[in-house]
Design a protein around this motif. Structure first.
Motif, short mmCIF file in Angstrom:
data_model
loop_
_atom_site.label_atom_id
_atom_site.label_comp_id
_atom_site.label_asym_id
_atom_site.label_seq_id
_atom_site.Cartn_x
_atom_site.Cartn_y
_atom_site.Cartn_z
N ARG A 97 0.78 -1.22 0.00
CA ARG A 97 0.00 0.00 0.00
C ARG A 97 0.82 1.28 0.00
NH1 ARG A 97 -5.45 -1.15 1.26
NH2 ARG A 97 -5.85 -2.66 -0.35
N MET A 98 2.13 1.17 -0.04
CA MET A 98 2.88 2.41 0.07
C MET A 98 3.65 2.69 -1.19
SD MET A 98 4.32 2.62 3.84
CE MET A 98 3.28 2.52 5.25
N PRO A 165 -10.44 -3.29 1.02
CA PRO A 165 -10.77 -2.12 0.20
C PRO A 165 -9.90 -0.92 0.58
CG PRO A 165 -12.62 -2.78 1.61
CD PRO A 165 -11.54 -3.75 1.85
N LYS A 166 -9.46 -0.26 -0.43
CA LYS A 166 -8.57 0.90 -0.26
C LYS A 166 -9.20 1.98 0.61
CE LYS A 166 -5.00 1.83 -1.86
NZ LYS A 166 -4.14 0.88 -2.33
N GLU A 167 -10.54 2.09 0.50
CA GLU A 167 -11.25 3.19 1.15
C GLU A 167 -11.03 3.18 2.66
OE1 GLU A 167 -12.40 1.09 -0.96
OE2 GLU A 167 -13.42 2.09 -2.59
N GLU A 170 -7.94 5.15 3.60
CA GLU A 170 -8.13 6.52 3.14
C GLU A 170 -9.00 7.27 4.13
OE1 GLU A 170 -9.70 6.09 -0.77
OE2 GLU A 170 -7.75 5.59 -1.65
N ALA A 171 -10.10 6.58 4.53
CA ALA A 171 -11.00 7.20 5.50
C ALA A 171 -10.26 7.50 6.79
CB ALA A 171 -12.18 6.28 5.77
N MET A 173 -7.12 7.93 7.29
CA MET A 173 -6.11 8.97 7.20
C MET A 173 -6.75 10.34 7.04
SD MET A 173 -3.20 6.90 5.15
CE MET A 173 -1.93 8.14 5.20
N LEU A 174 -7.87 10.34 6.38
CA LEU A 174 -8.58 11.62 6.28
C LEU A 174 -9.07 12.06 7.66
CD1 LEU A 174 -10.60 11.18 2.97
CD2 LEU A 174 -8.67 12.72 3.41
N ARG A 179 0.08 7.17 9.23
CA ARG A 179 0.29 5.88 8.63
C ARG A 179 0.22 4.75 9.68
NH1 ARG A 179 -0.78 3.52 3.94
NH2 ARG A 179 -0.23 5.11 2.44
N PHE A 180 0.94 4.99 10.78
CA PHE A 180 0.98 3.96 11.82
C PHE A 180 -0.40 3.76 12.43
CE2 PHE A 180 5.47 4.78 11.55
CZ PHE A 180 6.00 3.53 11.74
N PHE A 183 -2.57 1.87 10.15
CA PHE A 183 -2.19 0.46 10.08
C PHE A 183 -2.68 -0.30 11.31
CE2 PHE A 183 1.04 -2.86 11.01
CZ PHE A 183 0.73 -3.69 9.94
N THR A 275 -16.29 -1.37 6.22
CA THR A 275 -16.55 -0.66 4.97
C THR A 275 -17.92 -0.01 4.99
OG1 THR A 275 -17.18 -2.78 4.06
CG2 THR A 275 -15.09 -1.85 3.32
N LYS A 276 -18.85 -0.71 5.64
CA LYS A 276 -20.20 -0.17 5.63
C LYS A 276 -20.31 1.00 6.59
CE LYS A 276 -22.52 -4.26 4.04
NZ LYS A 276 -22.99 -5.55 4.50
N ARG B 10 -13.70 -2.63 -7.90
CA ARG B 10 -12.75 -2.84 -6.81
C ARG B 10 -11.34 -2.99 -7.32
NH1 ARG B 10 -12.34 -4.83 -2.06
NH2 ARG B 10 -11.01 -6.50 -2.76
N LEU B 29 -4.81 12.36 -1.79
CA LEU B 29 -4.35 11.82 -0.52
C LEU B 29 -2.84 11.87 -0.52
CD1 LEU B 29 -5.86 8.46 0.63
CD2 LEU B 29 -5.82 10.64 1.78
#
Lengths: 277, 319, 454
Positions: A97-98, A165-167, A170-171, A173-174, A179-180, A183, A275-276, B10, B29
């Motif tokens: 992911r990095m 899922p990537k989201e 992202e969520a 971090m937003l 990062r830690f 994770f 995710t939901k 996905r 991001l």
């Protein structure tokens, strides 16, 4: 799976039970041997039941120092699994992911480090350990095991992280997680089935490893597989299949119990819920 | 966040992360600066480099010198002499061939069987957790015990397998005494031992699948088979690939169960290369040749692993 | 931050590498008194690297007995599984300091162990610590030779063993065949073997076979035909270590073992140590070529055997043109050169292998003796009498025919080659002649590469 008809469901459960029985047959046979007198093990034709004995469990329990060696095995397996899981999962995450140059190459190198034949590693490792005065110590065995567990962890966790899922992060971090934070607070809990399975695999590999344990230990840190190999190697008086089977049963039990206990973390829906949410 | 995603969307969403470098665009991001990635990688790299660098250098060095048994250190430099000996050793070449046959048959069998059983074990009912735990047992039984029990089961005189076959008028079959059947037996025993690993990983992979995708597929009226083929398998590709690669690296190094079950025999019928190296080194004390063989095996394994790695990335990107 | 981490990693790797290299510690000369035998205030501790099969037995029974006599010597016995014991022992012997004071070796290992330079000559180097009453000459010469290499006595026999022929008297009687004696030849044996494959229950199915022994791919398997070769006057290697078995005698010897398979139970081609033993104990085979040490579990101990004491006979292997056969399998123990307690270590070994010690060991641990006086004396229990007789006869055969595995540092490598080719012949992948020739070629090449004239 999803949308199973009643019949399909019954068939799948039946199939699962049948497959388990087939795979467990040799194990059941082993349990049988562990309660037999030596003279009843190799009967012609094979006999299931004969005079029961518990001697196999008692006689070698002391002689092969099963209890202290079991403790050693637990320490070594747990230690190496934990170190490998932390190091491996972090690396697997970074590689998945990095943003970094040469992630693919790095992943390949880590994986390839597992390709070295064990026989080529064990002698030099022993020489180093002796030089450092570290033979017959837990830390040496743990570090040796970590070298072959880490690549597996990296690869398995890489796959599990990838299917998240990537989201998710992202969520996170937003929301201000670093990062830690992302994770440890989001990714790790969400990939729990993968983490637990990988950890079980690590423990099993460390649990049954023989060659490194044998060469790197003498007495204090000797593990169960070495004790088993010792019983098996008695070529003086006759094969000790009863005690071997008994020790085999004893070594299997802790792992099965551990697996049963952690099963409850192997539940579906963690990632879903996240995710939901 | 959308609750329903199709697999293709996905895959697209996860797409950018796969690039092996180069500047990656991500939607607004600041995904970890490269420095953080290195921090995440450091523990693994330090551990691996610290533990493996010297052993690998030592092995290559020994393979190029006369091994001095009185110090266990490389002695005089002999150049490629050990490699020459090894390349001209028919036993070594035969063991490579045997390893190849074993891998080509055993790995697909274990993978297919493992995923199939994982699907069966995925049906929710009360006994599922117990079955999953029990399925781990073959991996935990010490190789020397497992090998011995299998030898007993397969023995023509007192073995249960031949006894059962005898009841239906077959046999006795020389499961381990016949060169071809010995390989079959070895593959059966190895698959018995390691299919549970595939089951373990596959179960976790299946469990991690997001159920919303299935709801979407269901509402689209997809059949079970269509769901499996177009939804489940594509989503599982990373896990399948990882399970295959991990199993491949484990299988290449297999020698304990061969030693316990067949001793590599009859002749060289089941003499996998790591057993051959083990016996050359530890029994024959030919550490020079053993190191050359280990180096050759290392290089071959790395090359094949590289291609498998490429293949798995190709498959991951295709779906 | 990143740079420091990388630096630290590099440094860690480097330090490991550096410390690991420059091996070869100082040659600390041992103290003149060999570390002494300890006093009540200052006891000495010695450590023994033994085989797992008997390490615990030694620790629990032998050591306390020794401590009664030498209370100031503390002995620890560690066990190693057989398969890895040679490599492990060599690794331990080559260390800059000695973890182990006493190291054990199976019969063919003494040359390898000695070649590390890590063992002392017990007869000369340790003469000053040798008790005046210790009788070297009483130890059977064939047994003592197991601890000898290159003119030095590196080890003393601590667990003697040899390949013998076991036979089941009931099955011989049922087949109406005369029991074998030391004079029985291989020709006679095979004539009998045909009759010993029999149907004992009368249901028309063969349920009892003639022979069980090693047939699998194992370094011990060729010892059977090596014995046949030796009892026909043949040898594996000549005086100058040149290969000498690629001839009719060699082929005939291997063929003898291959032929045995015809009279063995189904599945015998995979037999290692355990299977022939179990087949014999279950009364399924009439004869067995096996290590003498299994006698107790085969004839006496009812938990392990279905046979009675008077059913089991034991004698030397059938005779070839030069006499009966046997094969030596003796564990010897030596003292580490870097040990700082050589006096105590040697005292322990002396006690164990003295007349008194051997009596005790024979009576309490059931280990076979190596001293002629013990073998010819009254055995500790009556059932040992026929066994001691067979061992005595076996030692004579061994001494006469030099029936042991090659005595050179490459002996295990040689034995591996023989194991492979024997397995090919047994499983029908090669004829006896092809297998013998291939083995001779491979061994010759191996020895040549090690600098022996071929």
């Amino acid at each position: 799976m999803v949308s199973s008809g009643r019949l399909g469901r019954a068939a799948a459960i039946g199939g699962a039970i049948l497959a388990t029985l087939v795979f467990l047959f040799p194990v059941i046979y082993m349990v049988g041997i562990s309660f037999k007198l030596p003279r009843d093990i190799f009967t012609v034709p094979p006999r299931w039941f004969s005079e029961l004995t518990f001697d196999n469990y008692t006689s070698y329990f002391h002689q092969a120092r099963i209890l202290p060696r079991m403790v050693n095995t637990v320490i070594v397996a747990a230690g190496s699994a934990i170190v490998s899981m932390v190091a491996g999962a972090m690396a697997g995450y970074a590689l998945t992911r990095m943003r970094m140059r040469g992630a693919g190459v790095m992943a390949g190198v880590i994986l390839a480090s597992r390709a070295v034949p064990p026989i080529a590693l064990v002698v030099p490792m022993f020489l180093v350990a002796r030089r450092l005065g570290l033979t017959d110590q837990y830390i040496t065995v743990i570090l040796a095991y970590v070298t072959f567990l880490v690549p597996y962890v990296v690869w398995l966790m890489r796959a599990f992280f990838r299917s998240l899922p990537k989201e998710l992060e992202e969520a996170a971090m937003l929301d201000g997680c670093g990062r830690f934070g992302a994770f440890f607070r989001i990714i790790v809990p969400c990939s729990l089935p993968g983490l637990i399975s990988t950890m079980i695999y690590c423990i099993i590999l460390a649990w049954e490893e023989l060659l490194f344990a044998l060469i790197l230990t003498n007495d204090k840190a000797v593990t169960i597989p070495v004790a088993i190999a010792g019983i098996a190697a008695d070529t003086e008086n006759g094969g000790l299949w009863g005690p071997l089977a008994a020790v085999g049963v004893l070594t299997v039990l802790p792992v099965v119990i551990f697996a049963l206990v952690v099963q409850k973390y192997l539940v579906k829906g963690l990632a879903d819920g996240a995710t939901k949410g | 966040m959308s609750a329903v995603r199709t697999p293709s969307s996905r895959a697209r969403a996860a797409g950018p992360a796969r690039g092996s470098g180069g500047p990656l665009r991500r939607r607004g991001l600041r995904l970890g600066e490269p420095g953080t990635a290195w921090v995440f990688l450091t523990p693994a790299i330090v551990l691996l480099a610290g533990m493996l660098l010297y052993p690998i250098i030592y092995t290559v060095w020994v393979s190029l010198s006369d091994f001095d048994l009185s110090t266990f250190q490389p002695g005089d430099w002999v150049g490629l002499k050990n490699y020459e000996t090894v390349i001209n050793d028919p036993g070594f070449l035969e063991s490579l061939k045997v390893t190849g046959i074993y891998l080509v048959i055993a790995l697909p069998v274990q993978l297919v069987l493992g995923f199939a059983i994982a699907f069966l074990l995925n049906v929710e009912w009360r006994g599922r957790g117990v079955l999953r735990a029990l399925f781990l047992i073959p991996m935990v039984v010490a190789p020397v015990v497992a090998g011995g029990v299998w030898r007993m089961l397969l023995d023509p005189l007192w073995g249960v397998v031949n006894y059962a076959l005898g009841l239906v008028g077959v046999g006795p079959v020389e499961w381990i005494g016949d060169p071809t059947l010995a390989m079959v037996s070895l593959i059966v025993i190895d698959s018995w031992r390691w299919t549970p690993f595939v089951v373990l990983v596959a179960s976790a992979g299946i469990m991690a699948l997001p159920s919303d995708v299935y709801e979407a597929a269901k509402s689209d009226g997809a059949s079970r088979w269509q769901t499996l083929r177009h939804v489940t398998v594509p989503l599982l590709v990373p896990v399948i690939a990882a399970a295959f690669i991990v199993r491949w690296l484990g299988a290449v190094k297999m020698f304990d169960i061969a030693l316990a079950a067949t001793k590599g025999g009859p002749g060289q019928a089941t003499d996998v290369v790591n057993l051959y190296i083990y016996e050359k080194g530890f029994r024959g004390l030919e550490f020079g040749s053993a190191s050359s063989m280990a180096t050759i095996v290392l290089v071959i394994t790395m090359i094949i692993t590289y291609f498998l790695f490429r293949l798995s990335r190709y498959l991951e990107n295709r779906w | 931050m990143r740079r420091y981490l990388r630096l630290a990693a590099t440094a860690a790797v480097f330090s490991l590498t550096v410390t690991a290299c420059g091996s070869s510690g100082g040659d600390d000369a041992p103290a003149a008194d060999g570390g002494g035998l300890g006093t009540a205030q200052n006891p000495v501790a010695i450590r023994v690297l033994a085989n797992d099969a008997f390490a615990k037995q030694w620790q629990d029974q032998l050591v306390p007995e020794f401590t009664k006599k030498y209370p100031n010597i503390k002995v620890t016995v560690d066990g190693v599984p057989y398969n890895d014991q040679l490599a492990k022992s060599m690794l331990e012997l080559t260390g800059p300091t000695a973890t182990y004071d006493v190291v054990l070796g199976d019969d063919p290992w003494m040359p390898q162990l000695a070649k590390t330079g890590g063992l002392v000559d017990l007869k000369t180097d340790l003469a000053k610590f040798t008790d005046a009453s210790y009788e070297w000459d009483d130890i059977n010469s064939a047994a003592l030779a197991a601890g000898e290499w290159d003119g030095h006595q590196y080890g003393v026999p601590v667990r003697s063993n040899l390949l013998l022929m076991f036979y089941n008297r009931s099955l011989y009687k049922k087949a109406k065949v005369d029991e074998p004696t030391a004079e029985t030849t291989w020709e006679q044996y095979f004539t009998d073997a045909a009759k010993l494959v029999q149907d004992t229950t009368g249901d028309g199915k063969t349920d009892s076979w003639a022979v069980g022994t090693y047939f699998t791919k194992d370094p011990l398997t060729p010892t059977i035909w090596q014995t046949v070769l030796n009892s026909d006057g043949g040898k594996l290697l000549d005086e100058n270590l040149k290969v000498q078995f690629d001839n009719e005698t060699g082929v005939k010897a291997l063929q003898t073992q291959v032929d045995m398979l015809k009279y063995a139970p189904p599945g015998a081609a995979t037999y290692q140590f355990n299977e022939p033993l179990e087949a014999f104990r279950q009364g399924k085979v009439a004869t067995m070529f096996m290590w003498g040490s299994v006698y107790k579990g085969t004839a006496i101990d009812t938990a392990t055997t279905t046979l009675k004491e008077d059913e089991v006979g034991v004698t030397t292997l059938p005779a070839g043109s030069a006499g009966p056969g046997a094969h030596r399998g003796i564990w010897t123990a030596g003292v580490a050169k870097k040990s700082t307690h050589q006096a105590a270590a040697w005292t322990f070994l002396q006690w164990m292998t003295s007349k008194e010690g051997e009596q005790w060991v024979g009576a309490n641990l059931g280990t076979f003796p190596a001293r002629d006086s013990t073998l010819n004396g009254t055995p500790p229990t009556p059932w040992l009498k026929p066994v001691y007789d067979a061992i005595s006869a076996g030692y004579d055969a061994i001494a006469k025919g030099q029936m042991w595995r090659p005595r050179l540092p490459e002996s295990d490598a040689v034995q591996q080659i023989l194991a492979l080719q024997t397995s090919r012949a047994v499983s029908g992948q090669a004829t006896a002649q092809e297998a013998i020739h291939q083995a001779a070629t491979d061994i010759s090449a191996l020895l040549k590469s090690k600098g022996y004239p071929q």
